[in-house]
Motif scaffolding. Structure first.
Motif, PDB file in Angstrom:
ATOM      1  N   HIS A  85    -127.784  -9.113  21.565  1.00 21.31           N
ATOM      2  CA  HIS A  85    -127.309  -7.774  21.206  1.00 21.31           C
ATOM      3  C   HIS A  85    -126.956  -7.843  19.727  1.00 21.31           C
ATOM      4  CE1 HIS A  85    -125.641  -3.784  21.776  1.00 21.31           C
ATOM      5  NE2 HIS A  85    -124.519  -4.167  21.202  1.00 21.31           N
ATOM      6  N   THR A  86    -127.865  -7.393  18.875  1.00 26.59           N
ATOM      7  CA  THR A  86    -127.710  -7.610  17.440  1.00 26.59           C
ATOM      8  C   THR A  86    -128.495  -6.577  16.634  1.00 26.59           C
ATOM      9  OG1 THR A  86    -128.216  -9.173  15.624  1.00 26.59           O
ATOM     10  CG2 THR A  86    -129.579  -9.319  17.584  1.00 26.59           C
ATOM     11  N   PRO A  87    -127.999  -6.219  15.447  1.00 25.27           N
ATOM     12  CA  PRO A  87    -128.757  -5.311  14.582  1.00 25.27           C
ATOM     13  C   PRO A  87    -129.833  -6.030  13.787  1.00 25.27           C
ATOM     14  CG  PRO A  87    -126.707  -5.887  13.505  1.00 25.27           C
ATOM     15  CD  PRO A  87    -126.668  -6.531  14.873  1.00 25.27           C
ATOM     16  N   GLY A  88    -129.868  -7.374  13.873  1.00 25.48           N
ATOM     17  CA  GLY A  88    -130.802  -8.151  13.064  1.00 25.48           C
ATOM     18  C   GLY A  88    -130.059  -8.924  11.997  1.00 25.48           C
ATOM     19  N   GLY A  89    -130.775  -9.304  10.952  1.00 26.27           N
ATOM     20  CA  GLY A  89    -130.134 -10.060   9.887  1.00 26.27           C
ATOM     21  C   GLY A  89    -131.128 -10.837   9.067  1.00 26.27           C
ATOM     22  N   MET A 118    -132.539  -5.691  17.470  1.00 26.67           N
ATOM     23  CA  MET A 118    -133.334  -5.062  16.433  1.00 26.67           C
ATOM     24  C   MET A 118    -133.720  -6.058  15.340  1.00 26.67           C
ATOM     25  SD  MET A 118    -133.391  -1.993  17.677  1.00 26.67           S
ATOM     26  CE  MET A 118    -133.941  -0.885  16.361  1.00 26.67           C
ATOM     27  N   SER A 119    -134.780  -5.732  14.601  1.00 16.37           N
ATOM     28  CA  SER A 119    -135.157  -6.449  13.379  1.00 16.37           C
ATOM     29  C   SER A 119    -135.299  -7.953  13.629  1.00 16.37           C
ATOM     30  CB  SER A 119    -134.117  -6.144  12.296  1.00 16.37           C
ATOM     31  OG  SER A 119    -134.548  -6.578  11.027  1.00 16.37           O
ATOM     32  N   ALA A 120    -134.480  -8.771  12.974  1.00 16.69           N
ATOM     33  CA  ALA A 120    -134.557 -10.221  13.192  1.00 16.69           C
ATOM     34  C   ALA A 120    -134.210 -10.580  14.627  1.00 16.69           C
ATOM     35  CB  ALA A 120    -133.637 -10.958  12.220  1.00 16.69           C
ATOM     36  N   GLY A 121    -133.427  -9.742  15.320  1.00 22.52           N
ATOM     37  CA  GLY A 121    -133.179  -9.951  16.747  1.00 22.52           C
ATOM     38  C   GLY A 121    -134.455  -9.799  17.553  1.00 22.52           C
ATOM     39  N   THR A 122    -135.307  -8.848  17.171  1.00 18.95           N
ATOM     40  CA  THR A 122    -136.617  -8.698  17.805  1.00 18.95           C
ATOM     41  C   THR A 122    -137.476  -9.924  17.537  1.00 18.95           C
ATOM     42  OG1 THR A 122    -136.547  -6.282  17.596  1.00 18.95           O
ATOM     43  CG2 THR A 122    -138.706  -7.286  17.893  1.00 18.95           C
ATOM     44  N   ILE A 139    -136.021  -2.867  21.509  1.00 24.56           N
ATOM     45  CA  ILE A 139    -136.228  -3.767  20.389  1.00 24.56           C
ATOM     46  C   ILE A 139    -136.651  -2.905  19.213  1.00 24.56           C
ATOM     47  CG2 ILE A 139    -136.728  -5.770  21.818  1.00 24.56           C
ATOM     48  CD1 ILE A 139    -139.715  -5.253  21.368  1.00 24.56           C
ATOM     49  N   GLY A 140    -136.993  -3.517  18.089  1.00 22.88           N
ATOM     50  CA  GLY A 140    -137.304  -2.703  16.921  1.00 22.88           C
ATOM     51  C   GLY A 140    -138.378  -3.305  16.042  1.00 22.88           C
ATOM     52  N   PRO A 141    -138.737  -2.618  14.963  1.00 19.70           N
ATOM     53  CA  PRO A 141    -139.707  -3.140  14.004  1.00 19.70           C
ATOM     54  C   PRO A 141    -139.204  -4.420  13.348  1.00 19.70           C
ATOM     55  CG  PRO A 141    -139.408  -0.774  13.704  1.00 19.70           C
ATOM     56  CD  PRO A 141    -138.331  -1.235  14.643  1.00 19.70           C
ATOM     57  N   ILE A 142    -140.150  -5.229  12.846  1.00 19.13           N
ATOM     58  CA  ILE A 142    -139.797  -6.509  12.239  1.00 19.13           C
ATOM     59  C   ILE A 142    -140.094  -6.532  10.744  1.00 19.13           C
ATOM     60  CG2 ILE A 142    -140.084  -7.776  14.405  1.00 19.13           C
ATOM     61  CD1 ILE A 142    -142.828  -8.727  13.327  1.00 19.13           C
ATOM     62  N   ASP A 143    -140.335  -5.359  10.145  1.00 24.81           N
ATOM     63  CA  ASP A 143    -140.619  -5.332   8.705  1.00 24.81           C
ATOM     64  C   ASP A 143    -139.372  -5.717   7.920  1.00 24.81           C
ATOM     65  OD1 ASP A 143    -139.786  -2.726   9.820  1.00 24.81           O
ATOM     66  OD2 ASP A 143    -139.741  -2.093   7.729  1.00 24.81           O
ATOM     67  N   HIS A 236    -137.297   1.636  10.040  1.00 25.03           N
ATOM     68  CA  HIS A 236    -136.894   0.293  10.435  1.00 25.03           C
ATOM     69  C   HIS A 236    -135.990   0.306  11.663  1.00 25.03           C
ATOM     70  CE1 HIS A 236    -136.261  -3.977   9.967  1.00 25.03           C
ATOM     71  NE2 HIS A 236    -134.953  -3.816   9.917  1.00 25.03           N
ATOM     72  N   ASP A 237    -135.233   1.384  11.849  1.00 27.10           N
ATOM     73  CA  ASP A 237    -134.322   1.444  12.992  1.00 27.10           C
ATOM     74  C   ASP A 237    -134.947   2.150  14.196  1.00 27.10           C
ATOM     75  OD1 ASP A 237    -134.354   3.994  11.957  1.00 27.10           O
ATOM     76  OD2 ASP A 237    -132.168   4.242  11.923  1.00 27.10           O
ATOM     77  N   ARG A 238    -136.260   2.284  14.200  1.00 29.02           N
ATOM     78  CA  ARG A 238    -136.913   2.923  15.332  1.00 29.02           C
ATOM     79  C   ARG A 238    -136.709   2.092  16.594  1.00 29.02           C
ATOM     80  NH1 ARG A 238    -142.688   5.998  15.144  1.00 29.02           N
ATOM     81  NH2 ARG A 238    -142.404   7.163  17.087  1.00 29.02           N
ATOM     82  N   HIS A 239    -136.377   2.750  17.686  1.00 30.31           N
ATOM     83  CA  HIS A 239    -136.113   2.058  18.946  1.00 30.31           C
ATOM     84  C   HIS A 239    -137.403   1.987  19.767  1.00 30.31           C
ATOM     85  CE1 HIS A 239    -132.144   2.348  17.578  1.00 30.31           C
ATOM     86  NE2 HIS A 239    -131.500   2.513  18.718  1.00 30.31           N
TER      87      HIS A 239
END
Length: 302
Positions: A85-89, A118-122, A139-143, A236-239
């Motif tokens: 459960h993370t926004p990425g990083g 999301m992001s790096a979490g994906t 999950i989300g995009p990885i750009d 980038h925050d597309r679900h």
């Protein structure tokens, strides 16, 4: 040698009701799956307004200490269920964590996404053999991002400027103001970050969830194209839902197909969210043995 969590217990830290509840449900999940469980939770949704020094809701290198604590004394032959459960990083931190966990658990890792990774979490989820998602999960995009700006967007803007100035030199005056915000190496750094993200995602897919498929390489290329191209994802925050993830070719299992697993996972999730909402904790890395690495922030009275 005692780990971070055990030292904390020796100091005399009292076990809070939130701690007891989380650990109760982590044990319940472990008993159901018979696999090691590590939960990685960030409180960006609960405490995102906090911007005190040292507070990082994102995946970063400090998380390695948390995972070192969480893997302590686990029977690594049992595989790992990683709740995310993370926004990425940071891309570099995500890569390091994946390499570390894959080595310890011999690539036997399943990602479980109760709500958002999301992001790096994906990216971390893509490195696993399977992703478990519910109807509510995304999950989300990885750009890659640079300071909140899409690396793809920066490169696209740069290429557009070159085309327009080449076609009409008078357009240089217009573009000069826009491009002046870019440092001398930014576009190159963006191109390298895009290549880095795409490369590791493809390698992880091919060596992980797609490794038994004869067409793993073209499938991995198609998945990374869909998740990594800003012109396709648009934001980038597309679900990205479970159904969309399945349509992309990812190996996804519906959480709802196993009611006992669903109940156990969501119980852990709710206990984690309650902890992040009601206590000073803003990031939790914890296993089913009760070994936890918890980052906290001082909450001042209003």
């Amino acid at each position: 040698m005692p780990n971070w969590s055990e030292i904390l217990k020796e100091i005399g830290s009292s076990v809070s009701p939130h701690d007891r509840l989380r650990r109760k449900y982590l044990v319940r999940l472990w008993k159901h799956t018979k696999r090691n469980v590590i939960a990685y939770y960030s409180g960006w949704l609960q405490k995102g307004a906090i911007r005190q020094g040292g507070v990082s809701f994102e995946i970063d290198d400090s998380d390695k200490n948390g995972f070192m604590t969480a893997v302590h004394k686990l029977d690594r032959s049992k595989g790992l269920d990683l709740l995310l459960h993370t926004p990425g990083g940071q891309l570099s931190a995500a890569e390091s964590i994946v390499d570390y966990l894959r080595t310890l658990f011999d690539n036997d890792i399943r990602a479980i996404v109760p709500q958002l990774a999301m992001s790096a979490g994906t990216l971390i989820a893509l490195a696993c053999n399977e992703i478990v998602m519910g109807k509510q999960s995304s999950i989300g995009p990885i750009d890659p991002q640079f300071g909140g700006t899409s690396a793809h967007g920066i490169v696209e803007e740069w290429e557009t400027a070159k085309r327009e100035i080449g076609a009409n030199p008078n357009a240089a005056a217009y573009w000069q103001f826009i491009l002046s915000k870019y440092g001398p190496s930014l576009v190159g750094d963006c191109q390298k970050a895009i290549a880095w993200s795409n490369t590791i995602a493809k390698e992880w897919l091919i060596s992980g969830m797609l490794r038994d498929e004869g067409d793993a390489i073209p499938k991995a290329n198609a998945i990374v194209q869909e998740l990594g191209d800003h012109s396709l994802t648009l934001a980038h925050d597309r679900h990205i839902s479970m159904e969309k993830a399945l349509s992309l070719g990812l190996k996804v299992s519906p959480l709802e197909q196993d009611p006992q697993l669903q109940d156990a996972v969501l119980s852990v999730h709710h206990a984690m969210i309650h902890t992040l909402s009601a206590t000073p904790a803003y990031k939790i890395i914890e296993n089913h043995l009760g070994h936890a690495f918890i980052n906290t922030v001082q909450l001042l009275p209003r």
